[in-house]
Design a protein around this motif. Structure first.
Motif, short mmCIF file in Angstrom:
data_model
loop_
_atom_site.label_atom_id
_atom_site.label_comp_id
_atom_site.label_asym_id
_atom_site.label_seq_id
_atom_site.Cartn_x
_atom_site.Cartn_y
_atom_site.Cartn_z
N VAL A 163 0.84 -1.20 0.00
CA VAL A 163 0.00 0.00 0.00
C VAL A 163 0.87 1.25 0.00
O VAL A 163 1.94 1.29 0.60
CB VAL A 163 -0.98 0.03 1.18
CG1 VAL A 163 -1.98 -1.10 1.08
CG2 VAL A 163 -0.27 -0.01 2.52
N SER A 164 0.37 2.27 -0.70
CA SER A 164 1.03 3.56 -0.81
C SER A 164 0.00 4.65 -0.54
O SER A 164 -1.18 4.35 -0.33
CB SER A 164 1.63 3.73 -2.20
OG SER A 164 2.53 2.69 -2.52
N LEU A 165 0.43 5.89 -0.55
CA LEU A 165 -0.49 7.01 -0.35
C LEU A 165 -0.92 7.54 -1.72
O LEU A 165 -0.10 8.02 -2.50
CB LEU A 165 0.17 8.13 0.46
CG LEU A 165 -0.76 9.30 0.80
CD1 LEU A 165 -1.81 8.85 1.82
CD2 LEU A 165 0.03 10.49 1.32
N PHE A 166 -2.21 7.43 -2.00
CA PHE A 166 -2.79 8.00 -3.20
C PHE A 166 -3.30 9.40 -2.86
O PHE A 166 -3.94 9.59 -1.82
CB PHE A 166 -3.97 7.16 -3.69
CG PHE A 166 -3.59 5.87 -4.36
CD1 PHE A 166 -4.05 5.58 -5.63
CD2 PHE A 166 -2.80 4.92 -3.71
CE1 PHE A 166 -3.72 4.39 -6.26
CE2 PHE A 166 -2.47 3.73 -4.32
CZ PHE A 166 -2.93 3.45 -5.61
N PHE A 167 -3.05 10.38 -3.73
CA PHE A 167 -3.56 11.72 -3.47
C PHE A 167 -4.27 12.26 -4.72
O PHE A 167 -3.82 12.05 -5.85
CB PHE A 167 -2.46 12.68 -3.01
CG PHE A 167 -1.32 12.88 -3.96
CD1 PHE A 167 -1.29 13.95 -4.85
CD2 PHE A 167 -0.24 11.99 -3.97
CE1 PHE A 167 -0.23 14.15 -5.71
CE2 PHE A 167 0.84 12.18 -4.84
CZ PHE A 167 0.84 13.25 -5.71
N ASN A 168 -5.40 12.88 -4.49
CA ASN A 168 -6.24 13.43 -5.55
C ASN A 168 -5.75 14.84 -5.87
O ASN A 168 -5.91 15.75 -5.06
CB ASN A 168 -7.70 13.43 -5.10
CG ASN A 168 -8.65 13.89 -6.18
OD1 ASN A 168 -8.48 14.97 -6.74
ND2 ASN A 168 -9.68 13.09 -6.43
N SER A 225 -14.23 10.48 -7.11
CA SER A 225 -15.14 11.58 -7.46
C SER A 225 -14.75 12.90 -6.80
O SER A 225 -15.58 13.80 -6.66
CB SER A 225 -16.58 11.21 -7.10
OG SER A 225 -16.69 10.94 -5.71
N ASP A 226 -13.49 13.03 -6.36
CA ASP A 226 -12.92 14.28 -5.84
C ASP A 226 -13.55 14.73 -4.52
O ASP A 226 -13.64 15.93 -4.25
CB ASP A 226 -13.06 15.40 -6.88
CG ASP A 226 -12.44 15.04 -8.22
OD1 ASP A 226 -11.54 14.18 -8.25
OD2 ASP A 226 -12.87 15.60 -9.25
N ARG A 227 -13.93 13.76 -3.69
CA ARG A 227 -14.49 14.11 -2.37
C ARG A 227 -13.57 13.69 -1.22
O ARG A 227 -13.79 14.09 -0.08
CB ARG A 227 -15.86 13.44 -2.21
CG ARG A 227 -16.89 13.89 -3.24
CD ARG A 227 -17.51 15.19 -2.89
NE ARG A 227 -18.29 15.08 -1.67
CZ ARG A 227 -19.51 14.53 -1.58
NH1 ARG A 227 -20.08 14.02 -2.67
NH2 ARG A 227 -20.15 14.48 -0.43
N VAL A 228 -12.58 12.88 -1.51
CA VAL A 228 -11.55 12.49 -0.53
C VAL A 228 -10.20 12.81 -1.15
O VAL A 228 -9.93 12.45 -2.30
CB VAL A 228 -11.66 10.99 -0.18
CG1 VAL A 228 -10.39 10.50 0.50
CG2 VAL A 228 -12.87 10.73 0.72
N ALA A 229 -9.35 13.49 -0.38
CA ALA A 229 -8.07 13.96 -0.93
C ALA A 229 -6.99 12.89 -0.91
O ALA A 229 -6.14 12.86 -1.81
CB ALA A 229 -7.59 15.18 -0.15
N MET A 230 -6.99 12.02 0.10
CA MET A 230 -5.93 11.01 0.23
C MET A 230 -6.52 9.70 0.71
O MET A 230 -7.46 9.69 1.51
CB MET A 230 -4.85 11.48 1.22
CG MET A 230 -4.07 12.71 0.78
SD MET A 230 -2.81 13.22 2.00
CE MET A 230 -3.85 13.94 3.29
N MET A 231 -5.95 8.61 0.23
CA MET A 231 -6.33 7.29 0.72
C MET A 231 -5.12 6.38 0.67
O MET A 231 -4.20 6.58 -0.14
CB MET A 231 -7.48 6.69 -0.09
CG MET A 231 -7.16 6.37 -1.53
SD MET A 231 -8.56 5.57 -2.37
CE MET A 231 -7.87 5.36 -4.03
N THR A 232 -5.11 5.39 1.52
CA THR A 232 -4.08 4.35 1.52
C THR A 232 -4.61 3.20 0.68
O THR A 232 -5.65 2.63 1.00
CB THR A 232 -3.78 3.88 2.95
OG1 THR A 232 -3.31 4.99 3.71
CG2 THR A 232 -2.73 2.79 2.94
N SER A 233 -3.90 2.86 -0.40
CA SER A 233 -4.40 1.79 -1.26
C SER A 233 -3.24 1.20 -2.05
O SER A 233 -2.07 1.52 -1.79
CB SER A 233 -5.49 2.31 -2.19
OG SER A 233 -6.22 1.25 -2.76
N GLY A 234 -3.58 0.33 -3.01
CA GLY A 234 -2.55 -0.39 -3.74
C GLY A 234 -2.84 -0.47 -5.22
O GLY A 234 -3.75 0.19 -5.74
#
Length: 434
Positions: free
Chosen positions: A157-162, A272-281
């Motif tokens: 997992v890495s940090l995804f950012f919108n 959909s541009d409502r969350v700025a960051m998530m931890t995912s893969g």
């Protein structure tokens, strides 16, 4: 059929004990004859595009070895059901020769007494076992005594950012050396109640999705899931409490975290541009491309310069049907399938991370990384997967206890220290029961 990694990880917390079962009635074959006709049963755990690609490789292997016949099928109607199917096959003395299995099942499968031990095979320098990640090697060797198969899928997992949300808020994009405080500050600045936008998102379903997102924070902070001497839980240490308290402060004090009860909605909100960051893969990349989301990927924020991540490798597990010819050819197929040449035609081709470090600069992977931006970052982040998620018997109970503790704390119900202490008591009971 093969579910997303998020579904896979959530399923791990609900698995029960797999008993040791024996088989009888089939004549044992003890003398190897590599020219003998061999019928192998292969449960792929795949469907759709991945199954089509894999079937092509199966067909090729059979052309290379005309005496070997591989009967490939998904094995079950869903990948999560393969463990139950395997238990039933052991009881009926009809085990497959090879099956896709989740890494979280590894210790249970080894305890069944029905797996092959390929330790001597992977010691062959031509296998290049060291090219698999440490987490993948550890998963294939759950107790350190037997090697029960070959890695099938690796990830981290890495940090995804919108970038749309960041740019709209005028916040600088994350960098690979972000600290926990950098992360918290940005999440707070990116949260906008007026537009119902959140800086970060976290699962509070209590599933393995909830648990495994805590582990990198724990490890980065110097903590451990288990005590290496006693085998009992260790996550309730000061390092664990500090890690959970950090997340609690973001969720409860800053109100900058979208708390997802479903494990799936936060990815949709990110897209959909409502969350700025998530931890995912890497499993998220194709959906983001389809959605047209503008995003970037960096390693996880760290503390003290430690940006450790978590990996959940799965396996091609090999089973012992008391036939040396079947065992030989099942092992040869798994070895061939996981070579760099074939892996580029399977995992890389379907958008997974390559199994081996040597593939990171291959033309096939570089082309896929151009199609799925961020895939190369996640591949490089494999170097930060330095600690293996436990595969010990009882981990499912431990995961459930930790997941519930994290979920309650992030929703403002209790303190981090008390919740983890209570979780440790439940986890230790699960570990004792196995």
């Amino acid at each position: 059929m093969r579910p997303t990694r998020r579904t896979v990880l959530s399923a791990a917390a609900t698995l029960g004990f797999l008993p040791v079962l024996g088989g009888c009635g089939r004549e044992e074959v003890t003398v190897l004859d590599t020219d003998a006709e061999v019928q192998l049963v292969f449960w792929s755990g795949q469907s759709d595009d991945a199954a089509t690609v894999l079937q092509g490789l199966v067909d090729e292997f059979q052309r290379l070895h005309p005496n070997v016949h591989l009967d490939m099928s998904p094995g079950a109607s869903s990948t999560e059901e393969l463990l139950q199917k395997l238990a039933a096959s052991f009881a009926a003395d009809e085990a497959p020769d090879i099956s896709y299995t989740f890494g979280s099942w590894a210790s249970q499968l080894e305890r069944s007494g029905r797996t092959l031990d390929v330790t001597a095979v992977v010691a062959d320098p031509e296998v290049r076992w060291e090219e698999f990640t440490q987490a993948a090697r550890d998963t294939a060797r759950p107790t350190g005594r037997r090697t029960i198969g070959f890695p099938a899928v690796v990830d981290n997992v890495s940090l995804f950012f919108n970038t749309t949300v960041f740019d709209r808020a005028g916040v600088a994009h994350p960098t690979p050396d972000w600290s926990w405080q950098d992360f918290r500050t940005a999440a707070k600045a990116l949260t906008d109640p007026a537009t119902n936008t959140f800086g970060y998102a976290y699962s509070v379903s209590g599933s393995e999705e909830t648990t495994w997102q805590l582990w990198p924070h724990l490890w980065q902070n110097g903590g451990a899931v288990l005590d290496g001497t006693t085998g009992r839980s260790a996550f309730q240490s000061d390092a664990g409490v500090e890690a959970l308290e950090f997340l609690r402060a973001m969720a409860v004090d800053d109100r900058s975290v979208y708390l997802d009860q479903t494990d799936t909605k936060f990815a949709q909100l990110f897209a959909s541009d409502r969350v700025a960051m998530m931890t995912s893969g890497p499993w998220e990349l194709s959906a983001l491309k389809t959605a047209g989301t503008a995003y970037g990927v960096v390693p996880l924020p760290g503390t003290g310069g430690n940006h450790e991540t978590v990996s959940g490798p799965d396996l091609w597990t090999l089973f012992d049907n008391r036939d040396v010819n079947r065992a030989h050819w099942a092992t040869e197929f798994a070895r061939w399938l996981t070579s760099a040449e074939q892996d580029e035609r399977f995992n890389v081709a379907v958008g997974n991370l390559p199994l081996r470090s040597s593939e990171a600069t291959s033309p096939a992977f570089l082309a896929q990384a151009r199609e799925l931006p961020g895939l190369d970052v996640i591949q490089a982040n494999a170097a930060n997967a330095r600690t293996s998620r436990p595969t010990v018997p009882g981990y499912n109970g431990l995961s459930e206890a930790v997941g519930n503790a994290v979920a309650h704390v992030l929703q403002g119900q209790g303190s981090a220290r008390t919740a983890l202490q209570d979780a440790a008591e439940a986890a230790d009971r699960a570990l004792r029961q196995g």
